[in-house]
Design a protein around this motif. Structure first.
Motif, PDB file in Angstrom:
ATOM      1  N   TRP A  50     -14.140 -10.905   9.251  1.00  0.00           N
ATOM      2  CA  TRP A  50     -12.907 -11.546   9.693  1.00  0.00           C
ATOM      3  C   TRP A  50     -13.190 -12.594  10.770  1.00  0.00           C
ATOM      4  CZ3 TRP A  50      -8.091 -12.919   9.096  1.00  0.00           C
ATOM      5  CH2 TRP A  50      -7.317 -13.244  10.208  1.00  0.00           C
ATOM      6  N   PHE A  51     -13.912 -12.209  11.817  1.00  0.00           N
ATOM      7  CA  PHE A  51     -14.102 -13.140  12.930  1.00  0.00           C
ATOM      8  C   PHE A  51     -15.078 -14.265  12.606  1.00  0.00           C
ATOM      9  CE2 PHE A  51     -12.326  -9.600  15.414  1.00  0.00           C
ATOM     10  CZ  PHE A  51     -11.380 -10.296  16.146  1.00  0.00           C
ATOM     11  N   SER A  52     -16.018 -14.005  11.700  1.00  0.00           N
ATOM     12  CA  SER A  52     -16.976 -15.091  11.431  1.00  0.00           C
ATOM     13  C   SER A  52     -16.468 -16.054  10.367  1.00  0.00           C
ATOM     14  CB  SER A  52     -18.338 -14.518  11.051  1.00  0.00           C
ATOM     15  OG  SER A  52     -18.230 -13.622   9.985  1.00  0.00           O
ATOM     16  N   LEU A  53     -15.559 -15.598   9.508  1.00  0.00           N
ATOM     17  CA  LEU A  53     -15.132 -16.473   8.422  1.00  0.00           C
ATOM     18  C   LEU A  53     -13.774 -17.140   8.675  1.00  0.00           C
ATOM     19  CD1 LEU A  53     -16.210 -14.322   5.334  1.00  0.00           C
ATOM     20  CD2 LEU A  53     -17.428 -16.215   6.443  1.00  0.00           C
ATOM     21  N   ARG A  54     -12.995 -16.617   9.632  1.00  0.00           N
ATOM     22  CA  ARG A  54     -11.678 -17.233   9.849  1.00  0.00           C
ATOM     23  C   ARG A  54     -11.865 -18.617  10.457  1.00  0.00           C
ATOM     24  NH1 ARG A  54      -9.147 -15.033  15.575  1.00  0.00           N
ATOM     25  NH2 ARG A  54     -11.076 -15.334  16.721  1.00  0.00           N
TER      26      ARG A  54
ATOM     27  N   LEU B 177     -15.452 -14.502  27.399  1.00  0.00           N
ATOM     28  CA  LEU B 177     -14.991 -14.769  26.040  1.00  0.00           C
ATOM     29  C   LEU B 177     -14.282 -13.543  25.479  1.00  0.00           C
ATOM     30  CD1 LEU B 177     -18.139 -16.513  24.518  1.00  0.00           C
ATOM     31  CD2 LEU B 177     -16.028 -17.596  25.302  1.00  0.00           C
ATOM     32  N   GLU B 178     -13.293 -13.793  24.656  1.00  0.00           N
ATOM     33  CA  GLU B 178     -12.673 -12.721  23.901  1.00  0.00           C
ATOM     34  C   GLU B 178     -13.657 -12.219  22.847  1.00  0.00           C
ATOM     35  OE1 GLU B 178      -9.544 -11.276  24.041  1.00  0.00           O
ATOM     36  OE2 GLU B 178      -9.628 -12.270  26.012  1.00  0.00           O
ATOM     37  N   PHE B 179     -13.522 -10.951  22.471  1.00  0.00           N
ATOM     38  CA  PHE B 179     -14.366 -10.459  21.400  1.00  0.00           C
ATOM     39  C   PHE B 179     -14.148 -11.300  20.142  1.00  0.00           C
ATOM     40  CE2 PHE B 179     -15.024  -8.135  17.512  1.00  0.00           C
ATOM     41  CZ  PHE B 179     -16.287  -7.607  17.706  1.00  0.00           C
ATOM     42  N   GLY B 180     -15.246 -11.647  19.493  1.00  0.00           N
ATOM     43  CA  GLY B 180     -15.137 -12.331  18.215  1.00  0.00           C
ATOM     44  C   GLY B 180     -14.914 -13.831  18.315  1.00  0.00           C
ATOM     45  N   THR B 181     -14.960 -14.373  19.542  1.00  0.00           N
ATOM     46  CA  THR B 181     -14.779 -15.817  19.685  1.00  0.00           C
ATOM     47  C   THR B 181     -15.915 -16.568  19.002  1.00  0.00           C
ATOM     48  OG1 THR B 181     -13.762 -15.463  21.835  1.00  0.00           O
ATOM     49  CG2 THR B 181     -14.505 -17.714  21.329  1.00  0.00           C
ATOM     50  N   VAL B 182     -15.560 -17.509  18.153  1.00  0.00           N
ATOM     51  CA  VAL B 182     -16.564 -18.410  17.582  1.00  0.00           C
ATOM     52  C   VAL B 182     -16.124 -19.825  17.943  1.00  0.00           C
ATOM     53  CG1 VAL B 182     -17.697 -19.234  15.487  1.00  0.00           C
ATOM     54  CG2 VAL B 182     -17.056 -16.824  15.681  1.00  0.00           C
ATOM     55  N   ARG B 189     -24.914 -25.620  17.613  1.00  0.00           N
ATOM     56  CA  ARG B 189     -25.703 -24.543  18.180  1.00  0.00           C
ATOM     57  C   ARG B 189     -24.806 -23.495  18.851  1.00  0.00           C
ATOM     58  NH1 ARG B 189     -28.318 -22.516  22.459  1.00  0.00           N
ATOM     59  NH2 ARG B 189     -30.467 -21.825  22.109  1.00  0.00           N
ATOM     60  N   LEU B 190     -23.765 -23.983  19.517  1.00  0.00           N
ATOM     61  CA  LEU B 190     -22.849 -23.068  20.194  1.00  0.00           C
ATOM     62  C   LEU B 190     -22.156 -22.160  19.183  1.00  0.00           C
ATOM     63  CD1 LEU B 190     -21.745 -22.394  22.994  1.00  0.00           C
ATOM     64  CD2 LEU B 190     -19.852 -23.956  22.541  1.00  0.00           C
ATOM     65  N   LYS B 191     -21.763 -22.750  18.072  1.00  0.00           N
ATOM     66  CA  LYS B 191     -21.113 -21.957  17.031  1.00  0.00           C
ATOM     67  C   LYS B 191     -22.056 -20.869  16.516  1.00  0.00           C
ATOM     68  CE  LYS B 191     -19.986 -22.611  12.321  1.00  0.00           C
ATOM     69  NZ  LYS B 191     -19.844 -23.589  11.250  1.00  0.00           N
ATOM     70  N   TRP B 192     -23.298 -21.259  16.302  1.00  0.00           N
ATOM     71  CA  TRP B 192     -24.249 -20.268  15.771  1.00  0.00           C
ATOM     72  C   TRP B 192     -24.641 -19.225  16.805  1.00  0.00           C
ATOM     73  CZ3 TRP B 192     -24.944 -18.834  11.088  1.00  0.00           C
ATOM     74  CH2 TRP B 192     -24.626 -19.722  10.057  1.00  0.00           C
ATOM     75  N   LEU B 193     -24.609 -19.632  18.079  1.00  0.00           N
ATOM     76  CA  LEU B 193     -24.832 -18.640  19.138  1.00  0.00           C
ATOM     77  C   LEU B 193     -23.731 -17.587  19.103  1.00  0.00           C
ATOM     78  CD1 LEU B 193     -26.243 -17.706  21.790  1.00  0.00           C
ATOM     79  CD2 LEU B 193     -24.565 -19.093  22.986  1.00  0.00           C
ATOM     80  N   ASP B 194     -22.494 -18.031  18.969  1.00  0.00           N
ATOM     81  CA  ASP B 194     -21.381 -17.084  18.933  1.00  0.00           C
ATOM     82  C   ASP B 194     -21.460 -16.192  17.695  1.00  0.00           C
ATOM     83  OD1 ASP B 194     -20.401 -17.974  21.297  1.00  0.00           O
ATOM     84  OD2 ASP B 194     -18.897 -19.316  20.441  1.00  0.00           O
ATOM     85  N   LEU B 195     -21.840 -16.794  16.557  1.00  0.00           N
ATOM     86  CA  LEU B 195     -21.965 -15.983  15.340  1.00  0.00           C
ATOM     87  C   LEU B 195     -23.099 -14.974  15.477  1.00  0.00           C
ATOM     88  CD1 LEU B 195     -21.404 -18.672  12.569  1.00  0.00           C
ATOM     89  CD2 LEU B 195     -20.005 -16.642  12.973  1.00  0.00           C
ATOM     90  N   HIS B 196     -24.181 -15.399  16.107  1.00  0.00           N
ATOM     91  CA  HIS B 196     -25.319 -14.510  16.344  1.00  0.00           C
ATOM     92  C   HIS B 196     -24.873 -13.304  17.176  1.00  0.00           C
ATOM     93  CE1 HIS B 196     -29.613 -13.554  16.877  1.00  0.00           C
ATOM     94  NE2 HIS B 196     -29.359 -13.340  18.154  1.00  0.00           N
ATOM     95  N   ASN B 197     -24.141 -13.576  18.241  1.00  0.00           N
ATOM     96  CA  ASN B 197     -23.652 -12.491  19.099  1.00  0.00           C
ATOM     97  C   ASN B 197     -22.668 -11.595  18.367  1.00  0.00           C
ATOM     98  OD1 ASN B 197     -25.177 -13.227  21.266  1.00  0.00           O
ATOM     99  ND2 ASN B 197     -23.602 -14.540  22.173  1.00  0.00           N
ATOM    100  N   LEU B 198     -21.758 -12.219  17.630  1.00  0.00           N
ATOM    101  CA  LEU B 198     -20.730 -11.446  16.921  1.00  0.00           C
ATOM    102  C   LEU B 198     -21.361 -10.531  15.871  1.00  0.00           C
ATOM    103  CD1 LEU B 198     -17.872 -10.787  15.890  1.00  0.00           C
ATOM    104  CD2 LEU B 198     -17.986 -12.865  14.514  1.00  0.00           C
ATOM    105  N   LEU B 199     -22.153 -11.129  14.974  1.00  0.00           N
ATOM    106  CA  LEU B 199     -22.715 -10.321  13.886  1.00  0.00           C
ATOM    107  C   LEU B 199     -23.749  -9.334  14.425  1.00  0.00           C
ATOM    108  CD1 LEU B 199     -22.992 -13.044  11.115  1.00  0.00           C
ATOM    109  CD2 LEU B 199     -21.305 -11.214  11.326  1.00  0.00           C
ATOM    110  N   GLY B 200     -24.442  -9.730  15.481  1.00  0.00           N
ATOM    111  CA  GLY B 200     -25.399  -8.808  16.090  1.00  0.00           C
ATOM    112  C   GLY B 200     -24.708  -7.572  16.637  1.00  0.00           C
ATOM    113  N   ILE B 201     -23.578  -7.764  17.300  1.00  0.00           N
ATOM    114  CA  ILE B 201     -22.926  -6.612  17.931  1.00  0.00           C
ATOM    115  C   ILE B 201     -22.198  -5.755  16.904  1.00  0.00           C
ATOM    116  CG2 ILE B 201     -20.611  -7.448  18.625  1.00  0.00           C
ATOM    117  CD1 ILE B 201     -23.086  -5.682  20.952  1.00  0.00           C
ATOM    118  N   VAL B 202     -21.654  -6.338  15.836  1.00  0.00           N
ATOM    119  CA  VAL B 202     -20.946  -5.479  14.871  1.00  0.00           C
ATOM    120  C   VAL B 202     -21.941  -4.686  14.008  1.00  0.00           C
ATOM    121  CG1 VAL B 202     -18.896  -6.952  14.772  1.00  0.00           C
ATOM    122  CG2 VAL B 202     -20.636  -7.172  13.003  1.00  0.00           C
ATOM    123  N   THR B 203     -23.122  -5.232  13.783  1.00  0.00           N
ATOM    124  CA  THR B 203     -24.098  -4.489  12.960  1.00  0.00           C
ATOM    125  C   THR B 203     -24.984  -3.595  13.819  1.00  0.00           C
ATOM    126  OG1 THR B 203     -25.656  -6.330  13.099  1.00  0.00           O
ATOM    127  CG2 THR B 203     -24.236  -6.268  11.152  1.00  0.00           C
TER     128      THR B 203
END
Lengths: 58, 396
Positions: A50-54, B177-182, B189-203
């Motif tokens: 959800w958060f990565s694709l929205r 940052l709020e959780f899940g902020t991209v 690079r900033l976008k991918w940093l946020d995705l790295h943090n997000l996907l890293g923490i959920v997995t």
């Protein structure tokens, strides 16, 4: 443990607990246990998806 | 967190990840088809199915004498000896028989024999065919045997270090940052940093569990050797000066003896004399329970291969029990189709974490060149043109 701590760690802790439930549940039994496992393990996948694709509206 | 400790953790995270990332990408990519090895085997026509029985037999399927099952396999390869015979828990109609030139033959011949009629069904493709076999070998040992396994185990340890240090770094990155902020629309690079943090923490927990159980699995051969050197050796004490068995006792009788000794359990597999799961003088009959959890655990019954009498039966030592429990947690094969799907999704998310981590390192940007570690950018407010990681390192 202040508000900021929970804002940062609340969701990760919740997802961690759900993942753990999902991993253990299916080990313990079949049928219902597998369903619980799928739901719990689905949580991190759903949240991550959800958060990565929205796309935010600008 | 002080700037110094932040810098230290960044260093740990960077190097532990950099060393293991390429191998972890390989493991994630080869692991993906392995999750679906049954389905792929079916598509490739490599899976084995027991033929339908005549209706009058199907209602109450017979159980063939195991000695006939063995004889059927041996008839195909008269020069070879029996190594193992096993049954999958959901397929009692098939005995998987393996024959080799010696008890440790890596190029063994797998044969599927009908457990009801003792007729050979087919000779299945070795390790599921060339494609799956390649995936499996790359995943398990890089075609390098025990050293390859242990090497991948070490890479797995580095992954665990990378995950733990990544969690430590998560908080300073997410402070404002709020959780899940991209953050999109600024730098890529900033976008991918946020995705790295997000996907890293959920997995996080899944990756830790799969990583740690993978490490345990790389120790399988070593643990087996420890077991042989200790418990099997102790069980063999009375056979010190005995000659190898000349006449083999009936396997059918041996399995019946084992089943009588462990009521309520099923035969998972039988190891023939000389294999790592038996001894030169014994059949190792490995029994499993019939419940979801107990079916994962084995109880060995050692039977004198000459007399067919039970020599010993004992529980597996804790380290082999740990190995057996770690296997489903690594494979994701214990919760049906949804679990496999989620395993594949989490695997893909992990690939994204690894790939984005690599990308973030490659695109360290101008700051790195200026000698400032980007992830620990100090307390100065960011320049408007470079907002990327300005928030990360403020001391508390």
């Amino acid at each position: 443990m202040n508000e900021r701590f929970m804002a940062v760690w609340g969701m990760p802790i919740l997802l961690g607990i759900l993942t753990t439930i999902g991993l253990i549940s299916a080990l313990l039994g079949d049928g219902l246990w597998d369903a619980v496992s799928a739901l719990a393990l689905g949580a991190p996948v759903a949240v991550g998806g959800w958060f990565s694709l929205r796309r935010k509206k600008h | 967190m002080s700037n110094q400790s932040l810098r230290r953790w960044s260093w740990i995270h960077k190097w532990s990840s950099l060393v293991c990332t390429v191998f972890m990408l390989l493991l994630c990519l080869t692991g993906l088809p392995l999750i679906y090895h049954h389905e792929i085997g079916h598509l490739l026509g490599n899976d084995v199915e027991a033929p339908a029985l005549a209706p009058e037999l199907a209602a109450n399927p017979p159980r063939a004498n195991l000695d006939d099952v063995i004889a059927a396999g041996k008839a195909l390869y008269p020069g070879k000896i029996m190594m193992y015979m096993s049954q999958e828990i959901d397929e009692p109609a098939i005995w998987n028989v393996t024959l080799g030139d010696h008890p440790n033959d890596e190029h063994y011949k797998p044969i599927a024999v009908d457990a009801r009629t003792a007729k050979v069904i087919t000779e299945p493709a070795f390790e599921g065919g060339a494609f799956m076999s390649t995936m499996l070998r790359l995943h398990v040992d890089l075609f390098a045997g025990l050293p390859g396994m242990l090497f991948l185990g070490f890479m797995g340890l580095l992954l665990i270090v990378a995950i733990v240090s990544g969690v430590v770094l998560y908080a300073p990155f997410m402070r404002k940052l709020e959780f899940g902020t991209v953050r999109e629309g600024r730098t890529k690079r900033l976008k991918w940093l946020d995705l790295h943090n997000l996907l890293g923490i959920v997995t996080l927990v899944w990756a830790l569990v799969v990583g740690a159980t993978g490490v345990v699995n790389t120790l399988a051969d070593v643990l087996l050797k420890v077991w042989q050197a200790t418990e099997i050796a102790a069980m063999l004490e009375p056979y010190k000066n005995a000659k190898p068995p000349e006449r083999m006792a009936s396997m059918d009788a041996a399995v019946k003896t084992a089943m009588a000794a462990e009521p309520g359990m099923q035969v998972a597999f039988v190891a023939f004399p000389g294999t790592p799961f038996a001894s030169p003088h014994h059949y190792g009959v490995f029994m499993r329970g019939d419940q979801a959890f107990s079916s994962r655990l084995y109880k060995p019954v050692l039977i004198d291969a000459e007399t067919g009498v039970i020599t010993d039966h004992r529980d597996l030592p804790w380290y082999l029990t740990a190995l057996l429990i770690s296997q489903p947690l690594h494979f994701g094969d214990y919760g049906g189709g949804w679990m496999k799907f989620l395993w594949a999704m989490l695997d893909l998310a992990t690939i994204a974490v690894l790939g984005s981590g690599l990308y973030l390192w490659v695109k360290r940007g101008r700051k790195a060149k200026a000698g400032v570690k980007d992830s620990v950018d100090a307390a100065q407010p960011a320049q408007p043109a470079q907002p990327a990681l300005a928030r990360t390192g403020e001391s508390r």
